[in-house]
Design an enzyme around this catalytic site. Sequence first.
Site, PDB file in Angstrom:
ATOM      1  N   MET A 145      32.784  23.382 -44.776  1.00 58.71           N
ATOM      2  CA  MET A 145      34.319  23.218 -44.323  1.00 58.71           C
ATOM      3  C   MET A 145      35.344  22.415 -45.120  1.00 58.71           C
ATOM      4  SD  MET A 145      36.195  24.569 -42.358  1.00 58.71           S
ATOM      5  CE  MET A 145      35.702  25.497 -40.971  1.00 58.71           C
ATOM      6  N   ARG A 146      34.770  21.275 -45.769  1.00 60.40           N
ATOM      7  CA  ARG A 146      35.710  20.637 -46.337  1.00 60.40           C
ATOM      8  C   ARG A 146      36.206  21.471 -47.518  1.00 60.40           C
ATOM      9  NH1 ARG A 146      31.407  15.625 -46.403  1.00 60.40           N
ATOM     10  NH2 ARG A 146      30.375  17.464 -46.693  1.00 60.40           N
TER      11      ARG A 146
ATOM     12  N   LYS B   2      12.630  14.975 -42.039  1.00 64.63           N
ATOM     13  CA  LYS B   2      13.690  14.110 -41.795  1.00 64.63           C
ATOM     14  C   LYS B   2      13.075  13.117 -40.731  1.00 64.63           C
ATOM     15  CE  LYS B   2      17.752  16.744 -42.935  1.00 64.63           C
ATOM     16  NZ  LYS B   2      17.433  18.369 -42.549  1.00 64.63           N
TER      17      LYS B   2
ATOM     18  N   HIS C  12      29.317  22.250 -30.847  1.00 63.80           N
ATOM     19  CA  HIS C  12      28.433  21.595 -31.896  1.00 63.80           C
ATOM     20  C   HIS C  12      28.847  22.398 -33.119  1.00 63.80           C
ATOM     21  CE1 HIS C  12      25.042  19.555 -33.863  1.00 63.80           C
ATOM     22  NE2 HIS C  12      25.244  20.553 -34.603  1.00 63.80           N
TER      23      HIS C  12
ATOM     24  N   ARG D  65      11.073  17.029 -33.027  1.00 66.01           N
ATOM     25  CA  ARG D  65      12.017  18.044 -32.985  1.00 66.01           C
ATOM     26  C   ARG D  65      11.078  19.626 -32.919  1.00 66.01           C
ATOM     27  NH1 ARG D  65      17.638  19.678 -35.817  1.00 66.01           N
ATOM     28  NH2 ARG D  65      18.213  21.313 -34.499  1.00 66.01           N
TER      29      ARG D  65
ATOM     30  N   ASN E 279      11.687  15.591 -37.972  1.00 64.04           N
ATOM     31  CA  ASN E 279      12.244  16.846 -38.011  1.00 64.04           C
ATOM     32  C   ASN E 279      11.477  17.372 -39.201  1.00 64.04           C
ATOM     33  OD1 ASN E 279      13.639  19.417 -37.940  1.00 64.04           O
ATOM     34  ND2 ASN E 279      15.667  18.163 -38.020  1.00 64.04           N
TER      35      ASN E 279
ATOM     36  N   ARG F 111      26.045  31.642 -42.054  1.00 61.31           N
ATOM     37  CA  ARG F 111      25.451  32.844 -41.089  1.00 61.31           C
ATOM     38  C   ARG F 111      27.069  33.389 -40.578  1.00 61.31           C
ATOM     39  NH1 ARG F 111      22.214  28.746 -37.496  1.00 61.31           N
ATOM     40  NH2 ARG F 111      21.441  27.390 -39.361  1.00 61.31           N
TER      41      ARG F 111
ATOM     42  N   GLU G 174      21.038  13.438 -31.904  1.00 65.20           N
ATOM     43  CA  GLU G 174      19.861  14.132 -31.407  1.00 65.20           C
ATOM     44  C   GLU G 174      18.711  13.441 -31.612  1.00 65.20           C
ATOM     45  OE1 GLU G 174      21.609  17.247 -34.484  1.00 65.20           O
ATOM     46  OE2 GLU G 174      20.595  18.475 -33.012  1.00 65.20           O
TER      47      GLU G 174
ATOM     48  N   HIS H 238      20.510  23.845 -30.680  1.00 56.68           N
ATOM     49  CA  HIS H 238      20.884  22.695 -30.587  1.00 56.68           C
ATOM     50  C   HIS H 238      20.865  21.898 -29.225  1.00 56.68           C
ATOM     51  CE1 HIS H 238      23.620  24.249 -33.865  1.00 56.68           C
ATOM     52  NE2 HIS H 238      22.647  23.628 -34.451  1.00 56.68           N
TER      53      HIS H 238
ATOM     54  N   GLU I 157      33.268  16.574 -35.453  1.00 57.73           N
ATOM     55  CA  GLU I 157      33.694  15.233 -35.578  1.00 57.73           C
ATOM     56  C   GLU I 157      34.494  14.926 -36.189  1.00 57.73           C
ATOM     57  OE1 GLU I 157      29.741  13.232 -36.219  1.00 57.73           O
ATOM     58  OE2 GLU I 157      28.855  14.359 -34.606  1.00 57.73           O
TER      59      GLU I 157
HETATM   60  P1  ADP Z   1      23.940  20.045 -40.113  1.00 54.82           P
HETATM   61  O1  ADP Z   1      24.435  21.214 -39.166  1.00 54.82           O
HETATM   62  O2  ADP Z   1      23.302  20.358 -41.214  1.00 54.82           O
HETATM   63  O3  ADP Z   1      23.301  18.811 -39.501  1.00 54.82           O
HETATM   64  P2  ADP Z   1      26.647  18.685 -40.272  1.00 54.82           P
HETATM   65  O4  ADP Z   1      26.557  18.515 -38.821  1.00 54.82           O
HETATM   66  O5  ADP Z   1      26.429  17.416 -41.001  1.00 54.82           O
HETATM   67  O6  ADP Z   1      25.506  19.613 -40.653  1.00 54.82           O
HETATM   68  O7  ADP Z   1      27.778  19.389 -40.852  1.00 54.82           O
HETATM   69  C1  ADP Z   1      28.020  19.870 -42.050  1.00 54.82           C
HETATM   70  C2  ADP Z   1      29.422  20.360 -42.130  1.00 54.82           C
HETATM   71  O8  ADP Z   1      30.594  19.350 -41.489  1.00 54.82           O
HETATM   72  C3  ADP Z   1      29.802  20.984 -43.567  1.00 54.82           C
HETATM   73  O9  ADP Z   1      30.690  22.059 -43.326  1.00 54.82           O
HETATM   74  C4  ADP Z   1      30.933  19.774 -43.840  1.00 54.82           C
HETATM   75  O10 ADP Z   1      31.927  20.296 -44.802  1.00 54.82           O
HETATM   76  C5  ADP Z   1      31.316  19.557 -42.580  1.00 54.82           C
HETATM   77  N1  ADP Z   1      32.289  18.081 -42.781  1.00 54.82           N
HETATM   78  C6  ADP Z   1      31.909  16.861 -42.817  1.00 54.82           C
HETATM   79  N2  ADP Z   1      32.927  16.125 -42.935  1.00 54.82           N
HETATM   80  C7  ADP Z   1      34.275  16.796 -43.008  1.00 54.82           C
HETATM   81  C8  ADP Z   1      35.390  16.572 -42.817  1.00 54.82           C
HETATM   82  N3  ADP Z   1      35.819  15.226 -43.038  1.00 54.82           N
HETATM   83  N4  ADP Z   1      36.432  17.542 -42.724  1.00 54.82           N
HETATM   84  C9  ADP Z   1      35.885  19.040 -42.339  1.00 54.82           C
HETATM   85  N5  ADP Z   1      34.593  19.243 -42.633  1.00 54.82           N
HETATM   86  C10 ADP Z   1      33.745  18.204 -42.617  1.00 54.82           C
END
Ligand code: ADP
Length: 402
Positions: A284-285, A14, A208, A91, A7, A241, A384, A180, A334
């Site tokens: 989001m965390r 990556k 997603h 990709r 990627n 975004r 992916e 995606h 997830e």
């Molecule tokens: P990308 O789209 O760059 O591949 P990811 O699929 O890894 O990114 O998603 C990143 C997002 O997932 C971030 O907003 C991160 O905070 C969130 N995330 C990861 N673990 C958790 C969790 N335990 N609770 C809430 N959000 C999470």
Amino acid sequence: MNILVLNCGSSSVKYQLIEVNDRKWLARGSVERIGMSGATLKNVRYDGDEITIAGEIVDHIVAIEYILAVMLSRNHGVIEDKSQIHAIGHRVVHGGETFTDSVLITDEVIKGIRENFELAPLHNPHNLRGINACQVNLPGTPQVAVFDTAFHQKMPRRAFLYGIPYSLYTQYKIRRYGFHGASHRYVAERAAELLARPLSDLKLITCHLGNGCSMAALEGGISIDTSMGFTPLEGLLMGTRSGDIDPSVILYIMGKEGLTLAEANTLLNKHSGLQGISGISSDMREIIQEMKNGDKKAKYAFDVFCYRVKKYIGAYAAALGGVDAVVFTGGIGENSPDVRKACCDTMSYFGITLDDAANESSETEKDIATPEARTRVLVIPTNEELVIALDTMAIVRAKRGA
Ligand code: ADP
């Protein structure tokens, strides 16, 4: 068969080397800061061995050289000879209307990727740079392009046309494409396995939710609608975004603040979303943490994020005429029971009721709907890279057999 999955971005690559028959990764990692000072390669081997190498990685050709060197190295490697990389899967972000499936890379395909540069100026040129770098470093090794957009190319016209003069579609290819694709495809196929039903019989809504977020309505495994559009800016609220917005807002802000086109683009893509509303973070965390600490704007950001997912679930249930399962994937989908709960709240009308214990459980792949619920709600970690590797294997084998 070992497939190198790549990627390639503007300053990063990556990668994952996957033994595709066993569906196991042997090595994975990333090269960061290509063409800048402080460039590094980080590699993790299947057995947990980790190494970070700093170097002068001036371009993508050198980046691939570094990746090959670590894969071949005595102490950290996984192969003895380059010939043990049997094919490469890339990709590629935008296939436009040219590519409706994954393809073996030929001069003609490279021309097609180039012709779509204008649709994805920040991605396609770098994807192509990666392809060229492999031609230099692994000459003769078959390469396959897997497009983010291809999976959505079967969307009906009513879902992909914008309400603007039709001539703008024919002249500039302005329409909804969706992205995606590999992720929506992977979780749909896995959902069918988990539900023990043929994919061709299922109506699925796949969500997603990562840094970029998109949803898709899948009928019999075919994408009939998706939330991202001409670019990955449309649809859900994302890390940075805006997602859906009245286009007049952009013109209004540009007028008020005297923004250039580039500045407006940056505002919507980099300073909006969770980051823009909360003023705290795009992650989001952190949003959830601050919301639980009582921060109001973090709560607004969380609420807008989840409300929009819920609205799209409703819209896609209508588009599909029913729904067998909603699937959550991506870093947020997830890992966040809070987000899943808020997205599915008050949706028993659609047959969606969550089992709180299942939603909170530490299983990575799970059905979180109550046993009696009409609609299943699944959590499926996306993969992916595996989709890219499987497509690459199938195409290379078909070519050999031909
Ligand atoms: P990308 O789209 O760059 O591949 P990811 O699929 O890894 O990114 O998603 C990143 C997002 O997932 C971030 O907003 C991160 O905070 C969130 N995330 C990861 N673990 C958790 C969790 N335990 N609770 C809430 N959000 C999470």
